[in-house]
Scaffold this active site. Structure first.
Site, mmCIF file in Angstrom:
data_model
loop_
_atom_site.group_PDB
_atom_site.id
_atom_site.type_symbol
_atom_site.label_atom_id
_atom_site.label_comp_id
_atom_site.label_asym_id
_atom_site.label_seq_id
_atom_site.Cartn_x
_atom_site.Cartn_y
_atom_site.Cartn_z
ATOM 1 N N TYR A 114 35.846 59.933 115.461
ATOM 2 C CA TYR A 114 37.350 59.820 114.991
ATOM 3 C C TYR A 114 37.804 59.984 113.108
ATOM 4 C CZ TYR A 114 40.908 56.648 113.150
ATOM 5 O OH TYR A 114 41.578 55.608 112.627
HETATM 6 P P1 NDP Z 1 48.142 52.288 117.456
HETATM 7 O O1 NDP Z 1 47.213 52.193 118.661
HETATM 8 O O2 NDP Z 1 48.700 49.911 117.690
HETATM 9 O O3 NDP Z 1 49.177 52.713 118.162
HETATM 10 C C1 NDP Z 1 49.090 54.788 118.062
HETATM 11 C C2 NDP Z 1 50.269 54.558 118.815
HETATM 12 O O4 NDP Z 1 49.836 56.800 118.827
HETATM 13 C C3 NDP Z 1 51.376 54.806 119.434
HETATM 14 O O5 NDP Z 1 52.762 55.049 118.988
HETATM 15 C C4 NDP Z 1 51.370 55.663 120.885
HETATM 16 O O6 NDP Z 1 51.615 55.511 121.581
HETATM 17 C C5 NDP Z 1 50.580 56.597 120.036
HETATM 18 N N1 NDP Z 1 50.033 57.903 120.912
HETATM 19 C C6 NDP Z 1 48.179 57.774 120.957
HETATM 20 N N2 NDP Z 1 48.183 59.161 121.441
HETATM 21 C C7 NDP Z 1 49.831 59.670 121.877
HETATM 22 C C8 NDP Z 1 49.773 60.990 122.692
HETATM 23 N N3 NDP Z 1 48.867 61.958 123.140
HETATM 24 N N4 NDP Z 1 50.945 61.387 122.551
HETATM 25 C C9 NDP Z 1 51.790 60.258 121.807
HETATM 26 N N5 NDP Z 1 51.827 59.648 121.301
HETATM 27 C C10 NDP Z 1 50.414 59.243 121.748
HETATM 28 O O7 NDP Z 1 47.733 51.950 116.421
HETATM 29 P P2 NDP Z 1 47.747 51.572 115.014
HETATM 30 O O8 NDP Z 1 49.254 51.904 114.639
HETATM 31 O O9 NDP Z 1 46.809 51.224 114.760
HETATM 32 O O10 NDP Z 1 47.682 53.475 114.179
HETATM 33 C C11 NDP Z 1 48.048 54.216 113.652
HETATM 34 C C12 NDP Z 1 47.749 55.726 112.810
HETATM 35 O O11 NDP Z 1 46.886 54.606 112.101
HETATM 36 C C13 NDP Z 1 47.077 56.514 113.897
HETATM 37 O O12 NDP Z 1 46.922 57.425 113.529
HETATM 38 C C14 NDP Z 1 45.588 55.559 113.217
HETATM 39 O O13 NDP Z 1 44.497 56.751 113.391
HETATM 40 C C15 NDP Z 1 45.411 55.195 111.572
HETATM 41 N N6 NDP Z 1 44.571 54.118 111.115
HETATM 42 C C16 NDP Z 1 44.760 52.816 112.092
HETATM 43 C C17 NDP Z 1 43.999 51.767 111.343
HETATM 44 C C18 NDP Z 1 43.575 50.548 111.301
HETATM 45 O O14 NDP Z 1 42.740 49.702 111.091
HETATM 46 N N7 NDP Z 1 45.097 50.394 112.826
HETATM 47 C C19 NDP Z 1 43.273 52.100 110.422
HETATM 48 C C20 NDP Z 1 42.969 53.779 109.838
HETATM 49 C C21 NDP Z 1 43.875 54.396 110.450
HETATM 50 P P3 NDP Z 1 51.582 54.899 122.668
HETATM 51 O O15 NDP Z 1 52.324 53.993 122.937
HETATM 52 O O16 NDP Z 1 52.446 55.381 124.373
HETATM 53 O O17 NDP Z 1 50.579 54.791 123.309
#
Ligand code: NDP
Length: 261
Positions: A166
């Site tokens: 990550y």
């Molecule tokens: P969530 O786990 O709540 O959501 C992840 C999202 O990514 C979902 O919409 C999921 O879709 C989608 N996703 C994952 N894999 C795939 C795939 N193979 N194809 C299409 N869509 C996919 O994460 P967050 O909202 O917490 O995170 C969003 C972003 O923010 C990410 O890039 C994360 O790395 C970044 N981030 C988050 C932090 C945090 O503290 N939460 C901190 C720093 C960065 P589905 O519903 O289909 O699984």
């Protein structure tokens, strides 16, 4: 408020089914944009319903960003088949895999790097090529062809604990953002990233369930609370709108003050 208006604009968003990406997609719609949501087949339609309740349109496209072939089919469908102009791209899909580094499996490494970094490059490249062909927006000062917003992390700057893939992927997102900005800012495409701090979403269930880690993280956040998805609404509207026309190559931390500490 006209500075922040996205009326008449169309935004393509990944990761918009829940969490931060859902809040970003809804925020862009609240500012006036129509939304193209790139989601996995069979994904929840909750975000689409929220956007349509605002009177904006929302079209779902099936994309699995762990698959290069799936990503390659997206822009031809959105632009070629359906005739949309993409004004704003938000790359928010992301995953987390936790293992001690000496036991980290190749399969998890490859999946994290593809979903968090390679897919971001592939979509920036394909959507960037489309944006470069578009006329600039109307307006005297706003010579933009598009705005790209990637989602980075505090682990774009820090190494984290037991999350080497990550951290490597998000470090890459920050560098990719700057590299693309250097090529495209002069051509009217701003390329920026938003780096979330510790946000209460499903991605952090493991951290929030670990009482000792959760407490030590909270103690370091100057704002005194974990972030929420809605904390990203202002930042994404800013970077998508005319308000940020002269901002590019920036990694904007939205972290309750963590990085200043
Ligand atoms: P969530 O786990 O709540 O959501 C992840 C999202 O990514 C979902 O919409 C999921 O879709 C989608 N996703 C994952 N894999 C795939 C795939 N193979 N194809 C299409 N869509 C996919 O994460 P967050 O909202 O917490 O995170 C969003 C972003 O923010 C990410 O890039 C994360 O790395 C970044 N981030 C988050 C932090 C945090 O503290 N939460 C901190 C720093 C960065 P589905 O519903 O289909 O699984």
């Amino acid at each position: 408020m006209d500075l922040f208006s996205l009326k008449g604009k169309t935004a393509l968003v990944t990761g918009g089914t829940r969490g931060i990406g859902q809040a970003m997609a809804v925020a862009l719609a609240e500012a006036g944009a129509d939304i193209l949501l790139a989601v996995r087949a069979g994904a929840s339609t909750e975000t689409k319903a929220k956007i349509e309740a605002l009177g904006r349109t929302c079209v779902l496209y099936d994309v699995d960003v762990s698959s290069r072939a799936s990503i390659a089919a997206l822009v031809p469908a959105v632009v070629g088949r359906d005739g949309h102009r993409i004004d704003v791209l938000v790359n928010c899909a992301g995953i987390q895999r936790r293992h001690p580094a000496h036991q980290f499996p190749d399969s998890d490494w490859d999946e994290v790097l593809q979903v968090n970094l390679s897919s971001v490059f592939e979509l920036c490249r394909d959507v960037g090529a489309h944006m470069l062909e578009q006329p600039v927006y109307d307006g005297v000062k706003d010579k933009r062809r598009g705005a790209i917003i990637n989602v980075a992390s505090l682990l774009s700057f820090q190494g984290g604990i037991t999350v080497p893939a990550y951290a490597a992927s998000k470090g890459g997102v920050a560098q990719l953002t700057k590299a693309l900005s250097n090529e495209w800012a002069s051509k009217g495409i701003t390329v920026n990233a938003i780096a979330p701090g510790y946000i209460a979403t499903e991605m952090n269930t493991a951290l929030m369930d670990d009482e000792a880690r959760a407490t030590s993280i909270l103690a370091r956040i100057p704002a005194g609370r974990w972030g929420l998805p809605d904390d990203f609404k202002g930042a994404v509207i800013f970077l998508a709108s005319r308000a940020s026309a002269y901002v590019s190559g920036e990694i904007l931390t939205v972290d309750g003050g963590w990085m200043g500490r």
